[in-house]
Structure formats: structure tokens, C-alpha cells
Design an enzyme around this catalytic site. Structure first.
Site, PDB file in Angstrom:
ATOM      1  NE  ARG A 167      -2.269  -1.194   3.638  1.00  0.00           N
ATOM      2  CZ  ARG A 167      -2.074  -2.388   4.193  1.00  0.00           C
ATOM      3  NH1 ARG A 167      -2.506  -3.481   3.581  1.00  0.00           N
ATOM      4  NH2 ARG A 167      -1.473  -2.488   5.352  1.00  0.00           N
TER       5      ARG A 167
ATOM      6  CG  ASP B 209      -5.290 -11.225 -13.251  1.00  0.00           C
ATOM      7  OD1 ASP B 209      -5.335 -12.437 -12.977  1.00  0.00           O
ATOM      8  OD2 ASP B 209      -4.429 -10.456 -12.778  1.00  0.00           O
TER       9      ASP B 209
ATOM     10  CD  GLU C 233       0.052 -15.669  -8.141  1.00  0.00           C
ATOM     11  OE1 GLU C 233       0.939 -14.886  -7.786  1.00  0.00           O
ATOM     12  OE2 GLU C 233      -0.464 -15.628  -9.285  1.00  0.00           O
TER      13      GLU C 233
ATOM     14  CG  ASP D 111      -0.763 -16.449 -13.806  1.00  0.00           C
ATOM     15  OD1 ASP D 111      -1.797 -17.005 -14.255  1.00  0.00           O
ATOM     16  OD2 ASP D 111      -0.720 -15.917 -12.693  1.00  0.00           O
TER      17      ASP D 111
ATOM     18  CG  HIS E 263       2.129  -8.031 -12.446  1.00  0.00           C
ATOM     19  ND1 HIS E 263       0.854  -7.720 -12.031  1.00  0.00           N
ATOM     20  CD2 HIS E 263       2.333  -9.328 -12.094  1.00  0.00           C
ATOM     21  CE1 HIS E 263       0.318  -8.789 -11.448  1.00  0.00           C
ATOM     22  NE2 HIS E 263       1.202  -9.765 -11.469  1.00  0.00           N
TER      23      HIS E 263
ATOM     24  CG  HIS F 120       4.014 -11.253  -6.782  1.00  0.00           C
ATOM     25  ND1 HIS F 120       3.717  -9.960  -7.181  1.00  0.00           N
ATOM     26  CD2 HIS F 120       3.365 -12.073  -7.658  1.00  0.00           C
ATOM     27  CE1 HIS F 120       2.927  -9.994  -8.242  1.00  0.00           C
ATOM     28  NE2 HIS F 120       2.702 -11.269  -8.561  1.00  0.00           N
TER      29      HIS F 120
ATOM     30  CG  HIS G 159       2.342 -17.185 -10.638  1.00  0.00           C
ATOM     31  ND1 HIS G 159       2.294 -15.817 -10.828  1.00  0.00           N
ATOM     32  CD2 HIS G 159       3.317 -17.398  -9.727  1.00  0.00           C
ATOM     33  CE1 HIS G 159       3.199 -15.235 -10.067  1.00  0.00           C
ATOM     34  NE2 HIS G 159       3.827 -16.171  -9.393  1.00  0.00           N
TER      35      HIS G 159
ATOM     36  CE1 TYR H 165       0.109  -8.142  -7.805  1.00  0.00           C
ATOM     37  CE2 TYR H 165      -1.029  -7.809  -5.721  1.00  0.00           C
ATOM     38  CZ  TYR H 165      -0.544  -8.654  -6.693  1.00  0.00           C
ATOM     39  OH  TYR H 165      -0.703 -10.017  -6.570  1.00  0.00           O
TER      40      TYR H 165
ATOM     41  CD  GLU I   4       2.476 -12.858 -12.691  1.00  0.00           C
ATOM     42  OE1 GLU I   4       1.281 -13.199 -12.635  1.00  0.00           O
ATOM     43  OE2 GLU I   4       3.103 -12.371 -11.726  1.00  0.00           O
TER      44      GLU I   4
ATOM     45  CG  HIS J 129      -1.873 -13.827 -15.822  1.00  0.00           C
ATOM     46  ND1 HIS J 129      -0.838 -13.168 -15.205  1.00  0.00           N
ATOM     47  CD2 HIS J 129      -2.948 -13.704 -14.994  1.00  0.00           C
ATOM     48  CE1 HIS J 129      -1.255 -12.666 -14.067  1.00  0.00           C
ATOM     49  NE2 HIS J 129      -2.528 -12.987 -13.903  1.00  0.00           N
TER      50      HIS J 129
ATOM     51  CG  HIS K 296      -5.745 -15.901 -10.368  1.00  0.00           C
ATOM     52  ND1 HIS K 296      -4.565 -15.844  -9.663  1.00  0.00           N
ATOM     53  CD2 HIS K 296      -5.528 -15.213 -11.517  1.00  0.00           C
ATOM     54  CE1 HIS K 296      -3.678 -15.153 -10.351  1.00  0.00           C
ATOM     55  NE2 HIS K 296      -4.243 -14.754 -11.485  1.00  0.00           N
TER      56      HIS K 296
END
Length: 338
Positions: A92, A284, A316, A234, A164, A124, A271, A127, A200, A237, A286
């Protein structure tokens, strides 16, 4: 992206039977496996071999660092994982407190004591990062955060870092975005030693780069030290981007295409995610293993594919009651033929 971490004894006059339940391949029930004391030597030998199924497959999940980064190791063991992924800090904030030296040492000790090789641990990236951003302030913050992430990997004794790639936001070309991503990676490599930056593949949603194998190759071609760049494939993906893993022979076909376009030498991780969306949906979303559009046969082919030996395979998936990470890992190992 959604991640989660979550015998009867029958006595007789001459023998004892222990029953251990494990998920079936069709996800609808469970099978019973019996071990009988006093059984014939050949039967013991067969069951000894069964326990070693999947010995070259390193299946695990994304685990939490809550309460201390070293606790991720114990969380992985608790779900029966042989590999794991984790975040290296808050998702965050662009600014993070430095990694605590004592915590890093406890993490390394826990990995050594429990036999985890750094090549089977896949941190990882945040984001927040967009190393392909056309916005200069975001690009600069992403570069700085990438340097920080690789530095944390070094302090933890790790060797891989997954991110990413980035997005063009529709205001620059794909090629220009690839150039910016490579620029950020090159700068980070100059400031941190040894860590392999793992790109990824994406689902092709919006202006993201990396949905097509050729786009990943385009970034790799622009990285100066190509021994320090790799790919994490992934499954959700790839399927959402149009690579059909679900059909018979689909896994082999997709890997063959990846090898032709990118090169299997660059494949450092997987992944393992089923897909809520249909083939080519570019979403996206999952899904738990066997509950989505990809299906159990594809994951059976994945865990039995020799070209995927000895790399981390990370779940994931969202998880559902009774079928969370532990149960899905057990299922995947049960699909292994050897």
C-alpha cells in the site's frame, strides 16, 4: 490477482490398516489409500515409490509475512508446500521501512533448516510498480521500488524476483513501454548484484504489456545482462491471453511456442491458477484448480511435464472451504505419475 494461504485406524487380530484421505483428480470426492502392517515386500516397495511422486516438482503457494517474514517458511510447511511466494513489504505504500537485519537472518536460518533452496522461493513485486509507465513520476518511483525490492532479495539470500512488467496506459507504444521496462531493470541490475528479475506474463487486459510471448521477448532483448532475466508463466494469464492450455496436448503446444518465441531457458517459475474467464477473455480472474475453464487434465499434464522440473510452481488461487492451498497442493501432487 487473488492470493490466499490457507486416520481412521481399523484393528484386526493380525493387521492394522491406516486410511489417509486425499482429493481425487475430479475434485468431487476423495480416494482411500491403505497401508497394512505386515504386507508383502513388493507392496511396501510400491508404496515407497508412490510417496516420492512428483519428486522433481516444487509446488507451493503464496504465503503471508504477517508477524515476521521468517514465518512464511512455517506457513509453507503447514500446507505441504515445497516452494513459496511472498511479498517483501507493504503493498500500500511506495515508502517502506528498511528490512530488519535480525528478521532477514531468521528467514535465512529457517530456509536452511527446512531445506528450501533460494531457486524455489519467488518473491512477488508490489502492485504499485509500473516500470513501463509514461508518467515520469510513476516511472521514477517504480524504478526506485524495484531497486529496493532487489536489495531485499539480496538481504534475504534469495535469487529470484517476480514482477508484472508494466502498462503503457495507452499513451505510448508497446515498443516504447518495453524500452522503459528494460531501462528500469537495467538500472536495478546495476545497483544490486546477482538477483534474476522474473517477468510475469499477463492476460492482455487493457494496456498491459506481456500478454503475448513476443512482448516478453521484446523486453528480454533490451535487458543488457540476459543471464539475470527470466519469465514466470501464469496459467490463468496465458489462457486469458489466448493460449489454450485446456485442449488435449495444449500444455505441450503452449510450451513449444514459448520455447520458439522466448526460450525455455528463460522459464524460471509457474503460477498455477485455473481461470474463471473463458479462453482469450483478457480477464485476470483466478479460480481454484479444476474449478475453472482450464481444467484438471491440463494441470495433470503440467505436473507431469519434464520440462517443468525443478522450478517453483506457485498457487495463487482464491481457495474455498475444504479446498484451500493445502488441499490443492495435495491434489496436484496426486496427479503426478512419477
Amino acid at each position: 490477482m487473488v492470493v490466499s494461504s490457507r486416520r481412521n485406524v481399523i484393528m484386526g487380530p493380525k493387521k492394522k490398516v491406516t486410511r489417509k484421505r486425499k482429493p481425487e483428480e475430479d475434485n468431487k470426492g476423495s480416494e482411500v489409500e491403505e497401508e497394512i502392517e505386515g504386507e508383502e515386500p513388493k507392496e511396501k516397495e510400491r508404496k515407497g515409490k508412490d510417496k516420492k511422486r512428483g519428486k522433481n516438482k516444487y509446488i507451493g503457494a503464496h504465503v503471508s509475512i504477517s508477524g515476521g517474514i521468517w514465518k512464511a517458511v512455517g506457513d509453507c510447511l503447514a500446507i505441504g508446500g515445497r516452494s513459496f511466494a511472498l511479498f517483501l513489504g507493504s503493498q500500500r505504500s511506495w515508502q517502506r521501512p528498511p528490512l530488519n537485519t535480525a528478521a532477514a537472518e531468521k528467514f535465512q536460518k529457517a530456509c536452511v533448516e527446512n531445506g528450501f533452496n533460494p531457486v524455489h522461493i519467488l518473491p512477488h513485486g508490489s502492485y504499485l510498480m509500473n516500470c513501463g509507465s509514461p508518467k515520469q513520476d510513476v516511472f521514477e518511483k517504480s524504478q526506485a521500488l524495484l531497486v529496493d525490492e532487489l536489495g531485499r532479495c539480496s538481504a534475504l539470500g534469495l535469487s529470484l524476483f517476480n514482477l508484472h512488467p508494466g502498462a503503457s496506459l495507452g499513451s505510448i507504444t508497446t515498443e516504447q513501454c518495453q524500452e522503459k521496462i528494460a531501462q528500469a531493470i537495467n538500472q536495478a541490475h546495476q545497483q544490486t548484484p546477482a538477483i534474476v528479475t522474473v517477468l510475469e506474463n499477463m492476460c492482455g487486459q487493457g494496456s498491459t504489456v506481456g500478454g503475448q510471448f513476443g512482448e516478453l521477448r521484446g523486453i528480454i532483448d533490451r535487458v543488457r545482462d540476459q543471464s539475470r532475466v527470466g519469465v514466470c508463466l501464469d496459467t490463468c494469464h496465458a489462457f486469458a491471453a489466448g493460449y489454450d492450455l485446456s485442449v488435449k496436448g495444449g500444455v505441450k503446444s503452449v510450451l513449444d511456442e514459448f520455447d520458439q518465441v522466448v526460450g525455455l531457458s528463460y522459464l524460471r517459475a509457474l503460477h498455477l491458477n485455473d481461470s474463471k474467464g473463458k479462453l482469450g477473455c483478457h480477464l485476470d480472474r483466478h479460480e481454484d484448480i479444476g474449478h475453472g475453464q482450464i481444467g484438471i487434465p491440463a494441470f495433470r499434464d503440467i505436473v507431469n511435464e519434464p520440462r517443468l522440473d525443478n522450478i517453483p510452481m506457485i498457487l495463487e488461487t482464491p481457495g474455498r472451504p475444504g479446498f484451500e492451498d493445502k488441499e490443492q497442493i495435495e491434489l496436484l501432487y496426486s496427479l503426478c505419475k512419477h
